[in-house]
Design a protein around this motif. Structure first.
Motif, PDB file in Angstrom:
ATOM      1  N   SER A  62      -3.346   0.023   6.317  1.00 12.57           N
ATOM      2  CA  SER A  62      -4.518  -0.848   6.105  1.00 12.57           C
ATOM      3  C   SER A  62      -5.376  -0.911   7.367  1.00 12.57           C
ATOM      4  O   SER A  62      -6.619  -0.901   7.293  1.00 12.57           O
ATOM      5  CB  SER A  62      -4.056  -2.242   5.674  1.00 12.57           C
ATOM      6  N   MET A  82      -5.040  -5.587  -2.980  1.00 10.37           N
ATOM      7  CA  MET A  82      -4.848  -4.186  -2.587  1.00 10.37           C
ATOM      8  C   MET A  82      -5.675  -3.267  -3.471  1.00 10.37           C
ATOM      9  O   MET A  82      -6.256  -2.287  -2.996  1.00 10.37           O
ATOM     10  CB  MET A  82      -3.357  -3.823  -2.667  1.00 10.37           C
ATOM     11  N   TYR A 137      -9.183  -3.525  -2.305  1.00 12.06           N
ATOM     12  CA  TYR A 137      -9.283  -2.893  -0.975  1.00 12.06           C
ATOM     13  C   TYR A 137      -9.349  -1.375  -1.126  1.00 12.06           C
ATOM     14  O   TYR A 137     -10.175  -0.712  -0.477  1.00 12.06           O
ATOM     15  CB  TYR A 137      -8.070  -3.299  -0.142  1.00 12.06           C
ATOM     16  N   SER A 143      -8.874  -6.645   5.589  1.00 15.81           N
ATOM     17  CA  SER A 143      -7.934  -6.092   6.572  1.00 15.81           C
ATOM     18  C   SER A 143      -7.711  -7.023   7.746  1.00 15.81           C
ATOM     19  O   SER A 143      -6.668  -6.931   8.418  1.00 15.81           O
ATOM     20  CB  SER A 143      -8.451  -4.738   7.077  1.00 15.81           C
TER      21      SER A 143
END
Length: 499
Positions: free
Chosen positions: A68, A140, A143, A173
């Motif tokens: 990440s 996630m 992201y 992040s």
């Protein structure tokens, strides 16, 4: 049977149920130990698998956190056009990191056989992934979508779209996503340590049970077994003492009976020797009536006028000759048994003796349609020629008597340790089970095919005794229906031409 022996025999049946009871206990203990050992092995195997799985979860969870940050770094460089490498290299690095991050997230949430990650998860781990608004799984997913949007927008030159996606990446992040990943790593590590601790306790319990089983085996099996063994050894010692006493009594009885047997045998040997000495001494007197009868038969034959009378006289002569041969054989073996025959060795040529013997049997062989052949030899021997002649004459007579077709060979063969004189025939042969009996006196093994009036089975017995008297070895080999070979071995010490 005395009382002690009855008690000993009564103790033996009792030991069998005890032994069976101890054997069952022992087998049960061994089975339990084997089960515990298998459980320990399976527990250790599961412990190792759990350890590997925990390490995998912690490593992949930690790798998500690192990926990440790496993707956020390269997203910033692409948006700001600040890549130290060429732009296409930054695109490739960001794309590979994004793919790896997505694969790791999918394996952690849905399981992966390739990575060794299970599908099932604890309620706490599921809550970390899927609970909350938004959940870690949703964060996630968003992201990863923002990273792929940055890749697409920067390749297309759409700075506005790329900047909007970059803001979402930076927001996740540096804040909630990073915190959720840290909690996930901590939770995986905590659950792995708890599972390892549980397996450690199970392993300790199995070890404790194994030690307890061994202790119970010592108390309930080995101690009674040792006690029983001591008891049995004591009973065996008691029985041994009783057997020793019985043996001592039996030894006295056996000694007494052996002495009686020795006396009886000595008396029998003495009587046999007396009989043999009598026959040897009275041989001349026994033969005189037969010789007189032969003389009268000869005189009667000269006066016979008819064919029938002459035939009767011829049959009478044949009967007298057969009787003479039988009595001479009995007298000869009697002399040998009582030691009245002593060898007189001298040096002589073997060839003429063999020629003489072949000449003697040639007429009878021709009358039966048999061939007689002698193998020439130049050997010279030092032994008693008359006794050797008697041995070979008996062997030839035996071969002639048992051969009905084919022939007889009288041969000599040199060997490293001496010389063999062999008498071979193509006669009826001797069965293997009878070879050990043919040298016994009064034994005829002929299957009932021969005329018993020709002998009493003493010819080979005389051969055996004369051979031993001269220090020679006689042997035989035969095949039933094929023929027989008698061999007389002359040792090298009796060969005069070797000196």
């Amino acid at each position: 049977m005395n009382g002690a022996q009855k008690d000993e025999k009564a103790d033996l049946p009792k030991s069998r149920p005890v032994a069976g009871w101890m054997t069952r206990r022992y087998l049960l203990a061994l089975s339990l130990i084997a089960l515990l050992a298998l459980s320990g092995y399976l527990t250790f195997d599961k412990l190792a698998a759990q350890h590997d799985r925990t390490l995998g979860l912690v490593n992949i969870s930690g790798r998500q956190r690192m990926l990440s940050q790496r993707t956020a770094l390269y997203a910033e460089r692409l948006v700001r056009d600040d890549c130290p490498e060429p732009v296409d290299v930054c695109h490739r690095i960001l794309g590979e990191a994004t793919d790896l991050l997505e694969d790791s997230h999918r394996a952690l949430t849905r399981g992966s056989a390739e990575m060794g990650l299970p599908v099932a998860k604890s309620p706490e781990i599921r809550a970390l992934y899927f609970d909350g608004a938004p959940s870690l799984d949703q964060r996630m997913t968003d992201y990863l979508a923002a990273l792929r949007q940055i890749l697409t927008a920067t390749r297309a030159g759409d700075d506005t779209l790329a900047l909007d996606a970059y803001r979402r990446v930076v927001r996740e992040s540096s804040g909630p996503l990073l915190d959720d990943l840290d909690r996930l790593v901590a939770r995986h590590q905590s659950e792995g340590e708890a599972a390892l601790e549980h397996l450690d306790r199970a392993e300790s319990a199995i070890l404790a049970l194994t030690l307890l089983t061994l202790l119970l085996e010592i108390v309930l099996i080995f101690r009674p077994m040792v006690t029983q063994i001591h008891r049995q050894f004591a009973a065996l010692d008691h029985m041994t003492a009783a057997l020793r006493r019985s043996r001592d009594g039996l030894e006295d009885i056996v000694e007494q009976r052996t002495a009686d047997i020795d006396r009886a045998r000595a008396e029998a040997v003495k009587a046999s020797h007396s009989k043999s000495r009598f026959l040897a001494a009275a041989g001349h007197d026994l033969m005189q009536p037969l010789e007189g009868a032969m003389m009268y038969a000869g005189a009667l034959g000269r006066q016979a006028e008819t064919d029938r009378a002459r035939q009767a006289v011829a049959e009478l002569k044949n009967a007298h000759q057969a009787m003479s041969r039988l009595i001479r054989s009995i007298l000869e073996i009697s002399k040998l048994d009582c030691g009245a025959v002593e060898p007189l060795p001298r040096v002589f040529a073997l060839g003429p003796l063999l020629d003489q013997l072949v000449g003697e049997v040639q007429p009878q062989a021709q009358a039966k349609g048999l061939r007689v052949r002698r193998v020439w030899t130049s050997a010279r021997l030092e032994t008693d020629p008359l006794l050797l002649e008697r041995i070979l004459r008996n062997l030839l007579a035996n071969a002639l008597r048992h051969t009905h077709k084919g022939g007889i060979v009288l041969g000599v063969r040199r060997r490293a340790d001496g010389l063999d004189i062999a008498v071979a025939d193509s006669g009826i042969g001797i069965a293997a089970q009878n070879l050990g009996r043919i040298f016994e006196a009064f034994i005829q093994i002929d299957g009932g095919q021969l005329d018993r009036s020709e002998g009493l089975g003493l010819g080979l017995a005389i051969v055996d005794r004369l051979s031993r008297l001269l220090g020679l070895d006689v042997s035989v080999r035969s095949r039933l229906g094929k023929g027989t070979v008698f061999s007389l071995h002359i040792p090298s010490g009796a060969l005069a031409d070797d000196r």
